[in-house]
Design an enzyme around this catalytic site. Structure first.
Site, short mmCIF file in Angstrom:
data_model
loop_
_atom_site.label_atom_id
_atom_site.label_comp_id
_atom_site.label_asym_id
_atom_site.label_seq_id
_atom_site.Cartn_x
_atom_site.Cartn_y
_atom_site.Cartn_z
N LYS A 41 0.86 -1.18 0.00
CA LYS A 41 0.00 0.00 0.00
C LYS A 41 0.90 1.23 0.00
O LYS A 41 1.51 1.57 1.00
CB LYS A 41 -0.91 0.05 1.23
N GLU A 62 10.80 1.70 9.87
CA GLU A 62 11.80 2.74 9.62
C GLU A 62 11.06 4.07 9.73
O GLU A 62 10.21 4.39 8.90
CB GLU A 62 12.44 2.60 8.24
N CYS A 79 14.63 11.04 5.74
CA CYS A 79 14.64 10.74 7.18
C CYS A 79 16.03 10.85 7.78
O CYS A 79 16.18 11.09 8.98
CB CYS A 79 14.05 9.35 7.42
N GLU A 119 11.21 16.66 14.04
CA GLU A 119 11.73 16.40 12.70
C GLU A 119 11.28 17.51 11.77
O GLU A 119 10.08 17.80 11.67
CB GLU A 119 11.23 15.05 12.17
#
Length: 491
Positions: free
Chosen positions: A183, A259, A293, A387
């Site tokens: 997905k 992750e 990331c 982040e």
């Protein structure tokens, strides 16, 4: 070269891929896939329903019996053909990455190279499904430990490197003998989903073994993770969503492979080569608009060289061309959508209100977010703790190595990092003190190799992928013992 949008229509890119056929989703909800640079429609999808998800998982489960019967050499050939297909269709894939996620041509080529590495490594997996024979404490017993696929794996891919990060789980899971349902993120259903299906369909993978469902979470809720068939769920994305995925997976006794986000620190010691350090720090922050990331959003620089480093860093960041990702000179294209741009602008504004000093304030033009550099930040400020998924960096001076380590570790994340110094032994010693899954000495924080363990600590996820670690993630072991004598029992 043929028109990219025509090619997408002709190959069924606007449909679900379930049971080896391209079909329309069974809901009335329409997912509109838009170009983040100009807002044009790339494709439209009828969303998959919970029933479609169920059919995809059942198909993957059924098709495993055919895949089990394929020899290791013939399985390896599928991945070799997949790599050849990617190489032969690189120009079209570059166009998809540019149009759908705003990647520059340089980024698209980089991503395709990573995909080829994953396919090459995955192609070795069928020959690595070994049987071990550890010794037994019983003289008559022979032990055998078989490595076997977990069964079916559910994969949820992100929007930033969708082709690579989708393939990073899909290819190893298939190569280890599993069925897969993928997905992709709703902003990248082609690069992260139907393109992967196209590659493996062309490579001759058994029909139904790989399925792709295009949908949105409000349509299916947690059905993708809760479904009884998959035994492992591989998720790449934000820590917030990853936490929910892990909770649902564990509650349903499935293995989560996560992750998640990052807030990496790049440390520059006083004896570092500043030319290399500046280039590495800029690359580490602004690659793909900072939507990586592993990006170094926190750059920690020894006070003795801070002013010179900051001057060079700001000048280089300010010189990076921002604009149309189709222009080969563009280094920074658009963020994935307006929501992400608005959120990043809000984070910058909040950081300035908390006392951050602006060294470079890039303008925001729709989804184009120009490089922004802050300093005068403290560890408790939001821009240091959150982040920042875009081209915003914080430069922080430090006086001692212990202080640098303390600042670097003062984060809920722990994915990547870097240390720059002319003393390599010192660099390695410092790297080992950082609470992060990966650290690179005299290099970028952005690195990935298909045979090296990749993963993070703390809120950056758990588990490792690539090489043996992907093999472990998508397989289980079964102990079979054979008693070659006459067994005796106490009653």
């Amino acid at each position: 070269m043929e028109n990219t949008r025509d090619r997408k229509r002709n190959t069924g890119h606007h449909k679900q891929f379930i049971g080896g056929t391209w079909r329309t989703g069974s809901t009335d909800e329409v997912l509109v896939d838009r170009n983040p640079f100009d807002g044009s429609t790339v494709a439209e999808f009828r969303c998959a329903s919970i029933a479609d998800v169920d059919e995809a998982y059942r198909s993957a489960q059924r098709a495993r019996s055919e895949w089990d019967a394929v020899s290791p050499d013939d399985k390896r050939a599928v991945f070799e053909r997949a790599a050849s297909y990617v190489e032969d269709h690189t120009p079209e894939i570059v166009d998809i990455i540019i149009d759908e996620l705003g990647g520059t041509r340089l980024k698209a080529q980089f991503e395709i190279g990573l995909v080829l590495g994953v396919l090459a490594e995955a192609g070795t997996f069928p020959l690595r499904m070994d049987v071990r024979t550890p010794p037994s404490s019983s003289p008559d017993r022979e032990n055998r430990v078989y490595r076997e696929p977990v069964g079916v794996v559910g994969v949820i891919s992100p929007f930033n490197f969708p082709f690579f990060l989708g393939m990073k789980s899909v290819a190893p899971a298939l190569a280890a003998g599993n069925g897969v349902v993928l997905k992709p993120h709703e902003d990248t259903p082609i690069a992260g989903g139907t393109l992967v299906a196209e590659v493996f369909e062309a490579a001759g993978l058994p029909a139904g073994l790989l399925n792709v469902v295009i949908t949105e979470i409000p349509v299916i809720g947690d059905a993708f993770v809760e479904h009884p068939v998959p035994r492992a769920i591989s998720f790449t994305g934000s820590s917030e969503v990853g936490r929910h995925v892990a909770e649902v997976a564990v509650r349903n006794l499935k293995k989560p492979v996560l992750e998640l986000g990052g807030n990496s620190a790049l440390i520059v010691l006083a004896d570092a080569d500043l030319d290399v350090a500046v280039n590495a720090a800029v690359f580490s922050r602004f690659t793909h608009q900072g939507q990586v990331c592993m990006s170094a959003s926190r750059v920690l620089v020894h006070r003795d060289v801070f002013d010179e480093f900051a001057s060079r860093y700001v000048a280089k960041a300010a010189s990076l061309p921002v604009g149309d990702p189709r222009d080969p000179d563009t280094v920074l294209g658009p963020l994935i959508n307006q929501r992400q741009a608005d959120r990043l602008a809000e984070q910058v504004g909040r950081g300035i209100a908390e006392g951050a000093e602006v060294l470079l304030r890039g303008k925001v033009d729709g989804t184009l977010f120009h490089p922004t550099v802050l300093t005068g930040v403290t560890p408790e400020m939001s821009v240091m703790r959150e982040e920042l998924f875009g081209p915003v960096a914080c430069l922080v001076p430090f006086d001692t190595e212990d202080e640098a380590v303390a600042i670097a570790n003062d984060t809920p994340f722990g994915l990547s990092g870097a240390v720059h110094t002319s003393d390599l032994d010192k660099g390695v010693e410092l790297a080992r003190r950082l609470h992060t899954g990966m650290v690179h000495v005299n290099d970028s924080t952005i690195a990935d190799e298909p045979n090296i363990p990749f993963g993070g600590e703390k809120q950056s996820g758990f588990g490792r992928v690539n090489g043996d670690w992907s093999l472990d993630a998508f397989t289980t072991v079964r102990w079979v013992s054979v008693n070659r004598g006459r067994a005796h029992f106490p009653y």
